[in-house]
Design an enzyme around this catalytic site. Structure first.
Site, PDB file in Angstrom:
ATOM      1  N   ARG A   1     -28.628  14.646  -5.134  1.00  0.00           N
ATOM      2  CA  ARG A   1     -27.216  14.785  -5.510  1.00  0.00           C
ATOM      3  C   ARG A   1     -27.093  14.342  -6.965  1.00  0.00           C
ATOM      4  NH1 ARG A   1     -22.940  11.438  -1.896  1.00  0.00           N
ATOM      5  NH2 ARG A   1     -23.927   9.725  -2.996  1.00  0.00           N
ATOM      6  N   PRO A   2     -26.470  15.173  -7.826  1.00  0.00           N
ATOM      7  CA  PRO A   2     -26.421  14.818  -9.257  1.00  0.00           C
ATOM      8  C   PRO A   2     -25.804  13.432  -9.456  1.00  0.00           C
ATOM      9  CG  PRO A   2     -25.539  17.021  -8.895  1.00  0.00           C
ATOM     10  CD  PRO A   2     -25.785  16.437  -7.539  1.00  0.00           C
TER      11      PRO A   2
ATOM     12  N   TYR B   1     -14.786   6.975 -12.337  1.00  0.00           N
ATOM     13  CA  TYR B   1     -14.481   5.920 -11.358  1.00  0.00           C
ATOM     14  C   TYR B   1     -15.116   4.592 -11.795  1.00  0.00           C
ATOM     15  CZ  TYR B   1     -14.936   3.049  -7.158  1.00  0.00           C
ATOM     16  OH  TYR B   1     -14.915   1.997  -6.275  1.00  0.00           O
TER      17      TYR B   1
ATOM     18  N   ASP C   1       0.866  -1.182   0.000  1.00  0.00           N
ATOM     19  CA  ASP C   1       0.000   0.000   0.000  1.00  0.00           C
ATOM     20  C   ASP C   1       0.902   1.231   0.000  1.00  0.00           C
ATOM     21  OD1 ASP C   1      -1.880   2.098   0.954  1.00  0.00           O
ATOM     22  OD2 ASP C   1      -3.206   0.425   1.434  1.00  0.00           O
TER      23      ASP C   1
ATOM     24  N   LYS D   1     -11.120   5.985  -5.064  1.00  0.00           N
ATOM     25  CA  LYS D   1     -12.534   5.572  -5.007  1.00  0.00           C
ATOM     26  C   LYS D   1     -13.540   6.709  -4.890  1.00  0.00           C
ATOM     27  CE  LYS D   1     -12.730   5.176  -0.010  1.00  0.00           C
ATOM     28  NZ  LYS D   1     -13.302   4.532   1.137  1.00  0.00           N
TER      29      LYS D   1
ATOM     30  N   LYS E   1     -13.398   0.843 -13.091  1.00  0.00           N
ATOM     31  CA  LYS E   1     -13.694  -0.485 -12.530  1.00  0.00           C
ATOM     32  C   LYS E   1     -14.126  -1.435 -13.644  1.00  0.00           C
ATOM     33  CE  LYS E   1     -12.726   0.071  -8.222  1.00  0.00           C
ATOM     34  NZ  LYS E   1     -11.587  -0.640  -7.647  1.00  0.00           N
TER      35      LYS E   1
ATOM     36  N   SER F   1     -17.162  -2.710  -8.142  1.00  0.00           N
ATOM     37  CA  SER F   1     -18.233  -1.952  -7.498  1.00  0.00           C
ATOM     38  C   SER F   1     -19.526  -2.094  -8.289  1.00  0.00           C
ATOM     39  CB  SER F   1     -17.817  -0.475  -7.465  1.00  0.00           C
ATOM     40  OG  SER F   1     -18.918   0.314  -7.114  1.00  0.00           O
ATOM     41  N   ALA F   2     -20.637  -2.091  -7.567  1.00  0.00           N
ATOM     42  CA  ALA F   2     -21.945  -2.138  -8.216  1.00  0.00           C
ATOM     43  C   ALA F   2     -22.153  -0.932  -9.120  1.00  0.00           C
ATOM     44  CB  ALA F   2     -23.034  -2.174  -7.146  1.00  0.00           C
TER      45      ALA F   2
HETATM   46  P1  NAD Z   1      -9.424   3.010   0.859  1.00  0.00           P
HETATM   47  O1  NAD Z   1      -9.034   4.274   0.189  1.00  0.00           O
HETATM   48  O2  NAD Z   1      -9.626   3.015   2.324  1.00  0.00           O
HETATM   49  O3  NAD Z   1      -8.381   1.857   0.484  1.00  0.00           O
HETATM   50  C1  NAD Z   1      -7.636   1.868  -0.716  1.00  0.00           C
HETATM   51  C2  NAD Z   1      -6.179   1.692  -0.343  1.00  0.00           C
HETATM   52  O4  NAD Z   1      -5.397   1.715  -1.547  1.00  0.00           O
HETATM   53  C3  NAD Z   1      -5.661   2.810   0.578  1.00  0.00           C
HETATM   54  O5  NAD Z   1      -5.023   2.234   1.691  1.00  0.00           O
HETATM   55  C4  NAD Z   1      -4.685   3.576  -0.312  1.00  0.00           C
HETATM   56  O6  NAD Z   1      -3.602   4.120   0.450  1.00  0.00           O
HETATM   57  C5  NAD Z   1      -4.242   2.507  -1.278  1.00  0.00           C
HETATM   58  N1  NAD Z   1      -3.771   3.023  -2.561  1.00  0.00           N
HETATM   59  C6  NAD Z   1      -4.337   3.997  -3.314  1.00  0.00           C
HETATM   60  N2  NAD Z   1      -3.603   4.186  -4.434  1.00  0.00           N
HETATM   61  C7  NAD Z   1      -2.563   3.317  -4.375  1.00  0.00           C
HETATM   62  C8  NAD Z   1      -1.477   3.042  -5.229  1.00  0.00           C
HETATM   63  N3  NAD Z   1      -1.286   3.723  -6.378  1.00  0.00           N
HETATM   64  N4  NAD Z   1      -0.600   2.069  -4.864  1.00  0.00           N
HETATM   65  C9  NAD Z   1      -0.761   1.383  -3.697  1.00  0.00           C
HETATM   66  N5  NAD Z   1      -1.777   1.628  -2.845  1.00  0.00           N
HETATM   67  C10 NAD Z   1      -2.672   2.574  -3.185  1.00  0.00           C
HETATM   68  O7  NAD Z   1     -10.745   2.490   0.116  1.00  0.00           O
HETATM   69  P2  NAD Z   1     -11.667   1.235   0.464  1.00  0.00           P
HETATM   70  O8  NAD Z   1     -13.030   1.765   0.749  1.00  0.00           O
HETATM   71  O9  NAD Z   1     -11.013   0.344   1.435  1.00  0.00           O
HETATM   72  O10 NAD Z   1     -11.736   0.566  -0.979  1.00  0.00           O
HETATM   73  C11 NAD Z   1     -10.914  -0.533  -1.331  1.00  0.00           C
HETATM   74  C12 NAD Z   1     -11.256  -0.944  -2.744  1.00  0.00           C
HETATM   75  O11 NAD Z   1     -12.639  -1.287  -2.816  1.00  0.00           O
HETATM   76  C13 NAD Z   1     -11.033   0.138  -3.799  1.00  0.00           C
HETATM   77  O12 NAD Z   1     -10.527  -0.460  -4.961  1.00  0.00           O
HETATM   78  C14 NAD Z   1     -12.416   0.669  -4.038  1.00  0.00           C
HETATM   79  O13 NAD Z   1     -12.559   1.220  -5.321  1.00  0.00           O
HETATM   80  C15 NAD Z   1     -13.261  -0.587  -3.871  1.00  0.00           C
HETATM   81  N6  NAD Z   1     -14.652  -0.289  -3.504  1.00  0.00           N
HETATM   82  C16 NAD Z   1     -14.916   0.466  -2.410  1.00  0.00           C
HETATM   83  C17 NAD Z   1     -16.239   0.776  -2.107  1.00  0.00           C
HETATM   84  C18 NAD Z   1     -16.563   1.653  -0.916  1.00  0.00           C
HETATM   85  O14 NAD Z   1     -17.698   2.169  -0.847  1.00  0.00           O
HETATM   86  N7  NAD Z   1     -15.691   1.823   0.067  1.00  0.00           N
HETATM   87  C19 NAD Z   1     -17.286   0.286  -2.902  1.00  0.00           C
HETATM   88  C20 NAD Z   1     -16.969  -0.507  -3.993  1.00  0.00           C
HETATM   89  C21 NAD Z   1     -15.641  -0.793  -4.300  1.00  0.00           C
HETATM   90  N1  UDP Z   2     -26.590  10.790   1.102  1.00  0.00           N
HETATM   91  C1  UDP Z   2     -27.260  11.790   1.780  1.00  0.00           C
HETATM   92  N2  UDP Z   2     -26.521  12.666   2.538  1.00  0.00           N
HETATM   93  C2  UDP Z   2     -25.164  12.580   2.635  1.00  0.00           C
HETATM   94  C3  UDP Z   2     -24.486  11.542   1.950  1.00  0.00           C
HETATM   95  C4  UDP Z   2     -25.238  10.672   1.183  1.00  0.00           C
HETATM   96  O1  UDP Z   2     -28.480  11.886   1.704  1.00  0.00           O
HETATM   97  O2  UDP Z   2     -24.556  13.429   3.310  1.00  0.00           O
HETATM   98  C5  UDP Z   2     -27.374   9.826   0.296  1.00  0.00           C
HETATM   99  C6  UDP Z   2     -26.933   9.751  -1.147  1.00  0.00           C
HETATM  100  O3  UDP Z   2     -27.590  10.730  -1.913  1.00  0.00           O
HETATM  101  C7  UDP Z   2     -27.355   8.325  -1.508  1.00  0.00           C
HETATM  102  C8  UDP Z   2     -27.194   7.547  -0.187  1.00  0.00           C
HETATM  103  O4  UDP Z   2     -27.178   8.548   0.846  1.00  0.00           O
HETATM  104  O5  UDP Z   2     -28.711   8.289  -1.870  1.00  0.00           O
HETATM  105  C9  UDP Z   2     -25.894   6.753  -0.104  1.00  0.00           C
HETATM  106  O6  UDP Z   2     -24.832   7.628  -0.427  1.00  0.00           O
HETATM  107  P1  UDP Z   2     -23.319   7.151  -0.409  1.00  0.00           P
HETATM  108  O7  UDP Z   2     -22.502   8.282  -0.948  1.00  0.00           O
HETATM  109  O8  UDP Z   2     -22.985   6.627   0.936  1.00  0.00           O
HETATM  110  O9  UDP Z   2     -23.311   5.902  -1.401  1.00  0.00           O
HETATM  111  P2  UDP Z   2     -23.537   5.856  -3.009  1.00  0.00           P
HETATM  112  O10 UDP Z   2     -24.507   6.899  -3.384  1.00  0.00           O
HETATM  113  O11 UDP Z   2     -22.204   6.089  -3.594  1.00  0.00           O
HETATM  114  O12 UDP Z   2     -24.081   4.499  -3.269  1.00  0.00           O
END
Ligand code: NAD
Ligand code: UDP
Length: 343
Positions: A297-298, A150, A33, A86, A154, A126-127
């Protein structure tokens, strides 16, 4: 001999919980990382509360030499690739950063894996690759139409991985599409530590609940949902972590044919609206949380919810934690660590 898993991005929110769950399941873990969005304290905490300690290597997934050195010095059986950027809004403002880290970083990693004969990979997707879903619940083979850079990164990596897995190098890989990961380890020692103002609902509510922010804004109250607020499929990060251990076992035990990749949703299958999440948080903390209605939110879709049938059939995995537990665990983390991991 125990198997060793490389977790890129393993110091982050989701990666730290996966690292913990892997260690507790008897795997050795190497975390790679660059700490651009995480703290080394997460790794120290994981070591404190788990059955072992991960090896930590600071490095960037775009750095081929660093990855080659890692694979040359550690016998890696499988990789979980989480490292990446992300933030959806930031990806709109700086798309090139997202293509560079998320796409070029992934191809650099895949090249190093191919070079060193590492054949099992789990990828964090991601979904959001679906964009606005046409039908619910969302199935893995529903159309993909990402609406942000983003989401596009993915989907591109999914496509690259699908093609790489086919070429006959003996790869088997799994693409896990997360819905909305929230919560924290029940110990309150590791959790999500967003930099600046949180974009996501759970960390934002947590900071309002803690008095760090004044008021929750409810983005959109005129959606075609029962209470007018948008619905998401929130999943406890510990359920998500357990899903990764299941995926790794599935690949290492060769239950999936070589030269294939599978796409699997990780969600609960039950959506909750913003208003429901707000109420669940108020119950978890036993106090009112100030909120006011705000415009949509757009780019937000009205409703996301996973079809979880494939995860159950293929991995024998189902989410266990309730919305109430997600709020309680997130709140414990917030209370114990009001400033996250701090400096
Ligand atoms: P996070 O930012 O906490 O973790 C990502 C990690 O990757 C961090 O520790 C960061 O330091 C590291 N990183 C970033 N760029 C890097 C690079 N160039 N080289 C090495 N390390 C690097 O995010 P998270 O929420 O733990 O997400 C982890 C993964 O899951 C991501 O790929 C994200 O896109 C995916 N994901 C997250 C969510 C969410 O809502 N959290 C949803 C769907 C998918
Ligand atoms: N949301 C909200 N207030 C906030 C942050 C998020 O009402 O301060 C809403 C957002 O519009 C969405 C839901 O909560 O409908 C989940 O948002 P989040 O950003 O957590 O996830 P994502 O939209 O990326 O799935």
């Amino acid at each position: 001999m125990g198997k060793t898993i490389l977790a890129t991005g393993g110091a982050g929110f989701i990666g730290s919980h996966i690292t913990l769950e892997l260690l507790n399941s008897g795997y050795d873990v190497v975390v790679f990382d660059n700490l651009s969005n995480s703290s080394p304290k997460s790794i120290a905490r994981v070591a404190r509360i788990s059955n072992g300690a991960p090896v930590f290597i600071k490095g960037d997934v775009r750095d081929a030499a660093a990855l080659n050195a890692l694979f040359a010095s550690h016998e890696i059986d499988a990789v979980i690739h989480l490292a990446g950027l992300k933030a959806v809004g930031e990806s709109v403002a700086h798309p090139q950063r997202y293509y560079d880290v998320n796409v070029a970083g992934s191809t650099t990693l895949f090249n190093a894996m191919l070079h060193h004969g590492v054949k099992h990979l789990v990828f964090s997707s991601s979904a959001t690759v679906h964009g606005a879903p046409k039908t619910l619940p969302m199935r893995e083979n529903d159309p993909t139409r990402p609406v942000s850079p983003y989401g596009s990164t993915k989907l591109m990596v999914e496509q690259i991985l699908t093609d790489v897995s086919k070429v006959g190098a003996g790869w088997s890989s799994m693409i896990l599409r997360y819905f909305n990961p929230v919560g924290a380890h029940p110990s309150g020692q590791i959790g999500e530590d967003p930099l600046g103002t949180p974009d996501n609902l759970f960390p934002f509510i947590a900071q309002v609940a803690a008095g760090r922010r004044e008021c929750l804004q409810i983005f959109g109250t005129d959606y075609p949902t029962p209470d007018g607020t948008a619905i998401r499929d929130y999943i406890h990060v510990m359920d998500l972590a357990r899903g990764h251990v299941k995926a790794i076992k599935h690949l290492l035990e060769q239950r999936q044919p070589v030269n294939t990749t599978e796409v699997v949703n990780l969600g609960t299958g039950k959506g909750a609206s913003v208003a429901e999440v707000h109420r669940a948080w108020e119950q978890a903390i036993g106090a009112d949380i100030p909120a006011r209605n705000a415009p949509r939110r757009p780019g937000d879709a009205p409703h996301y919810c996973a079809d979880t049938g494939k995860a159950k059939a293929l991995l024998g995995w189902q989410a266990r934690y309730t919305l109430a537990q997600m709020c309680q665990d997130h709140w414990r983390w917030q209370q114990i660590n009001p400033e996250g991991y701090g400096t």
